[in-house]
Scaffold this motif. Structure first.
Motif, mmCIF file in Angstrom:
data_model
loop_
_atom_site.group_PDB
_atom_site.id
_atom_site.type_symbol
_atom_site.label_atom_id
_atom_site.label_comp_id
_atom_site.label_asym_id
_atom_site.label_seq_id
_atom_site.Cartn_x
_atom_site.Cartn_y
_atom_site.Cartn_z
ATOM 1 N N ALA A 187 0.792 -1.194 0.017
ATOM 2 C CA ALA A 187 -0.043 -0.159 -0.174
ATOM 3 C C ALA A 187 0.828 1.130 0.081
ATOM 4 N N ALA A 188 2.284 1.240 0.250
ATOM 5 C CA ALA A 188 2.909 2.158 0.388
ATOM 6 C C ALA A 188 3.235 2.571 -0.963
ATOM 7 N N ARG A 189 3.102 2.185 -2.171
ATOM 8 C CA ARG A 189 3.478 2.218 -3.261
ATOM 9 C C ARG A 189 3.142 3.876 -3.627
ATOM 10 N N TRP A 190 2.002 4.383 -2.920
ATOM 11 C CA TRP A 190 1.436 5.762 -3.180
ATOM 12 C C TRP A 190 2.039 6.660 -2.596
ATOM 13 N N GLU A 191 2.898 6.434 -1.764
ATOM 14 C CA GLU A 191 3.632 7.520 -0.950
ATOM 15 C C GLU A 191 4.843 8.153 -1.357
ATOM 16 N N THR A 192 5.448 7.683 -2.442
ATOM 17 C CA THR A 192 6.817 8.217 -3.099
ATOM 18 C C THR A 192 6.482 9.331 -4.291
ATOM 19 N N GLY A 193 5.339 9.290 -4.665
ATOM 20 C CA GLY A 193 5.035 10.299 -5.858
ATOM 21 C C GLY A 193 5.314 9.652 -7.010
ATOM 22 N N GLU A 194 5.662 8.473 -7.082
ATOM 23 C CA GLU A 194 6.155 7.889 -8.422
ATOM 24 C C GLU A 194 4.667 7.409 -9.391
ATOM 25 N N LEU A 195 3.717 6.961 -8.417
ATOM 26 C CA LEU A 195 2.431 6.716 -8.912
ATOM 27 C C LEU A 195 1.274 7.690 -8.389
ATOM 28 N N VAL A 196 0.134 7.814 -9.301
ATOM 29 C CA VAL A 196 -0.725 8.874 -9.026
ATOM 30 C C VAL A 196 -2.080 8.039 -8.831
ATOM 31 N N ARG A 197 -2.890 8.198 -7.758
ATOM 32 C CA ARG A 197 -3.968 7.479 -7.665
ATOM 33 C C ARG A 197 -5.073 7.837 -8.649
ATOM 34 N N ALA A 198 -5.785 7.248 -9.401
ATOM 35 C CA ALA A 198 -7.034 7.887 -10.126
ATOM 36 C C ALA A 198 -7.990 8.523 -9.237
ATOM 37 N N ALA A 199 -8.248 9.647 -9.806
ATOM 38 C CA ALA A 199 -9.188 10.568 -9.151
ATOM 39 C C ALA A 199 -10.614 10.007 -9.187
ATOM 40 N N CYS A 200 -10.920 8.932 -8.406
ATOM 41 C CA CYS A 200 -12.115 8.366 -8.436
ATOM 42 C C CYS A 200 -12.935 8.655 -7.164
ATOM 43 N N PRO A 201 -14.394 9.002 -7.522
ATOM 44 C CA PRO A 201 -15.000 9.815 -6.270
ATOM 45 C C PRO A 201 -15.481 8.536 -5.363
ATOM 46 N N VAL A 202 -15.474 7.170 -6.047
ATOM 47 C CA VAL A 202 -16.013 6.129 -4.973
ATOM 48 C C VAL A 202 -15.388 5.652 -3.935
ATOM 49 N N PRO A 203 -15.882 5.617 -2.632
ATOM 50 C CA PRO A 203 -14.949 5.190 -1.426
ATOM 51 C C PRO A 203 -13.896 4.061 -1.844
ATOM 52 N N GLU A 204 -13.008 4.038 -1.017
ATOM 53 C CA GLU A 204 -12.234 2.688 -1.416
ATOM 54 C C GLU A 204 -12.691 1.499 -0.490
ATOM 55 N N TRP A 205 -12.437 0.376 -1.079
ATOM 56 C CA TRP A 205 -12.532 -0.938 -0.430
ATOM 57 C C TRP A 205 -11.548 -1.245 0.521
ATOM 58 N N ARG A 206 -11.850 -1.695 1.570
ATOM 59 C CA ARG A 206 -10.537 -2.112 2.753
ATOM 60 C C ARG A 206 -10.992 -3.623 3.152
ATOM 61 N N GLY A 207 -11.438 -4.261 2.309
ATOM 62 C CA GLY A 207 -11.644 -5.606 2.700
ATOM 63 C C GLY A 207 -13.105 -6.028 3.108
ATOM 64 N N GLU A 208 -14.008 -4.971 3.308
ATOM 65 C CA GLU A 208 -15.241 -5.433 3.737
ATOM 66 C C GLU A 208 -16.060 -6.543 3.192
ATOM 67 N N ASP A 209 -16.798 -6.941 3.906
ATOM 68 C CA ASP A 209 -17.675 -8.139 3.126
ATOM 69 C C ASP A 209 -18.244 -7.482 1.690
ATOM 70 N N PRO A 210 -17.811 -8.233 0.720
ATOM 71 C CA PRO A 210 -18.090 -7.637 -0.520
ATOM 72 C C PRO A 210 -19.599 -8.107 -1.198
ATOM 73 N N ALA A 211 -20.131 -9.204 -0.438
ATOM 74 C CA ALA A 211 -21.429 -9.606 -0.748
ATOM 75 C C ALA A 211 -22.525 -8.596 -1.140
ATOM 76 N N GLY A 212 -22.956 -8.595 -2.219
ATOM 77 C CA GLY A 212 -24.085 -7.487 -2.486
ATOM 78 C C GLY A 212 -23.595 -6.297 -2.916
ATOM 79 N N ARG A 213 -22.308 -6.101 -2.942
ATOM 80 C CA ARG A 213 -21.636 -4.505 -3.254
ATOM 81 C C ARG A 213 -21.177 -4.632 -4.595
ATOM 82 N N ARG A 214 -21.383 -3.158 -5.254
ATOM 83 C CA ARG A 214 -20.846 -3.186 -6.513
ATOM 84 C C ARG A 214 -19.559 -2.663 -6.393
ATOM 85 N N ILE A 215 -18.510 -3.409 -6.608
ATOM 86 C CA ILE A 215 -16.822 -2.857 -6.478
ATOM 87 C C ILE A 215 -16.481 -2.344 -7.783
ATOM 88 N N LEU A 216 -15.916 -1.362 -8.012
ATOM 89 C CA LEU A 216 -15.098 -0.845 -9.292
ATOM 90 C C LEU A 216 -13.581 -0.958 -8.999
#
Length: 484
Positions: free
Chosen positions: A193-222
């Motif tokens: 997860a640290a790969r975003w911290e050096t400035g070499e990569l840029v996250r997509a400017a996505c407005p959808v909340p980030e999934w952090r391992g919650e139960d995915p059943a019934g969820r739409r995950i992009l």
């Protein structure tokens, strides 16, 4: 690209910078030693590298004892990718000023990049001992240990640095890459997860909340793309796993992959990057999927089948039809030229020419990129058919690979594509390869059809191609026997 081969050179930061013109004679005439030196430094800092090179050369011809000019020239050459010459310049600088830690750091960077890894390790150990307060010294030590195939030691070196600098992104990335290269998947993907911290990569400017391992059943995950095409191909295996846990999977893919990914098992909706964001509950970057879904002890899940368009198949069949009676081998010699460690993993197409002399073998180039015109102008292109120069996308590339009897490549995207398709593929690895392949293995559970052919020593492509030639002789002998 952090994810593909990581911070591949491990060379440190600021390697192209110039130390200032200091010392006696600063007001010397423009063509005198100090004047030339000052002009060289100014051109170097302004990015006029060819001009700076000529000025350093002229200055050092008159003043060969100037250690700082030698280290500046070495840094410039490193920035230009002229790594052997850079290392020689840094050796001279260090011999003139053995106690200068800035020069010692430049020497370590140059030695690492020129594949003198054992020497680089000793230099970087000295730097850690001399400057333990500097986070970069610990990070670069970890990178060199990883380059030597000592991933667990690299992770320990990074952890030691993190004890002093717990928030340093580069140290965190080096620890993650070291853990991954040691095949500690659980800790490695968690740390990645640290790969975003050096400035070499840029996250997509996505407005959808980030999934952090919650139960995915019934969820739409992009699921969002990141890094290279090879990473996306590698991680498709986790999409059916996510769907099997009850998620409705939306996949965003780069345009060059959308035709190939159309119909992927487990994917409810495919969209191209740049399309409007869909109404989803969560988003997840592809390289985070193994972190949240896990990699079983029995090995990673198999890649899902790809549905290749009929038009692409027909095109590939027409291209290869004149060689139906030959053993067809697809080859690739360079990855992305924008990747800063491409020089370590790439070589010229002429390396493959001896294979063209093996009876019944026909070579096909699978390369597409900015080096294409140089290849077409090279004599090698008369013997290696250009099979990829006209590709529209990865669907066309996949169709061509299906027409091959064997693929031999050093490129991550081509290797993963052949592996996902289940085609026999020989992956030619530099001494310090992509973390996926570990330090010694000859096969990988991530791609059962893949054989890993490694450099025995840093920079030793001769040994790799000797093994390739012997292996291809054996393969074609078996092919001829089967056709009798």
């Amino acid at each position: 690209m952090v994810g593909g081969t990581g911070n591949g050179t491990g060379g440190g930061t600021g390697g192209g910078g110039a130390q200032g013109a200091t010392g006696p004679g600063r007001g010397d005439r423009p063509n005198g030693p100090a004047g030339l030196r000052a002009q060289a430094v100014a051109a170097h800092r302004a990015g006029r590298l060819e001009e700076a090179f000529a000025l350093y050369r002229a200055h050092l011809a008159r003043t060969p004892g100037d250690a700082h000019a030698w280290t500046n020239l070495g840094a410039l050459l490193r920035r230009q990718g002229r790594h052997d010459a850079a290392a020689l310049c840094q050796r001279r600088a260090h011999a003139l000023a053995p106690d200068d830690l800035a020069i010692l750091g430049n020497l370590g960077n140059a030695l690492h990049d020129s594949d003198a890894l054992d020497e680089a390790l000793e230099v970087r150990r000295r730097l850690v001992a001399a400057r333990p307060e500097a986070a970069e010294t610990h990070a670069m030590l970890a990178a060199t240990l990883r380059g030597l195939g000592r991933g667990r030691e690299g992770a320990a070196a990074a952890a030691a640095g993190l004890a002093r600098h717990p928030g340093d992104g580069e140290l965190r990335v080096q620890r993650a890459l070291s853990l991954l290269s040691a095949h500690d998947w659980a800790a490695g993907f968690e740390a990645f997860a640290a790969r975003w911290e050096t400035g070499e990569l840029v996250r997509a400017a996505c407005p959808v909340p980030e999934w952090r391992g919650e139960d995915p059943a019934g969820r739409r995950i992009l699921v969002l793309p990141e890094q290279g095409f090879g990473d996306a191909l590698l991680m498709t295996r986790f999409l059916p796993v996510l769907a099997a846990r009850g998620a409705e999977v939306f996949l965003a893919a780069k345009p060059a992959l959308t035709r190939l990914f159309d119909g992927l098992p487990g994917v409810t909706r495919l969209l191209s990057t740049g399309d409007p964001w869909p109404d989803a509950d969560f988003s997840a970057h592809m390289m985070d999927l193994p972190r949240w879904l896990g990699v079983p002890e029995t090995g990673p899940p198999r890649s899902p089948p790809l549905r290749i368009p009929d038009r692409s198949k027909a095109r590939a069949a027409r291209l290869t039809a004149p060689f139906a009676e030959r053993f067809r081998v697809g080859v690739c010699w360079s990855g992305s030229v924008t990747y800063r460690a491409n020089f370590k993993r790439s070589f010229g197409p002429e390396r493959f020419l001896p294979l063209a002399g093996i009876p019944d073998v026909q070579l096909f180039s699978l390369y597409k990129g900015p080096l294409l015109e140089a290849f077409r102008a090279d004599a090698a292109s008369a013997l290696i058919v250009d099979a990829a120069g006209g590709d529209r996308d990865f669907a066309d590339a996949a169709a061509t690979i299906l027409e091959m009897d064997l693929v031999i490549t050093m490129d991550t995207a081509v290797a993963h594509l052949a592996g996902v398709l289940g085609k026999p593929v020989w992956n030619l690895l530099a001494f310090a390869p992509f973390w996926l392949y570990g330090p010694e293995e000859t096969t990988t559970p991530w791609h059962p059809s893949m054989r890993l052919i490694r450099q025995a020593r840093p920079g030793d492509w001769d040994g790799v191609f000797a093994a390739v030639a012997a292996g291809l002789e054996a393969e074609t002998a078996q092919w001829r026997e089967a056709r009798r």
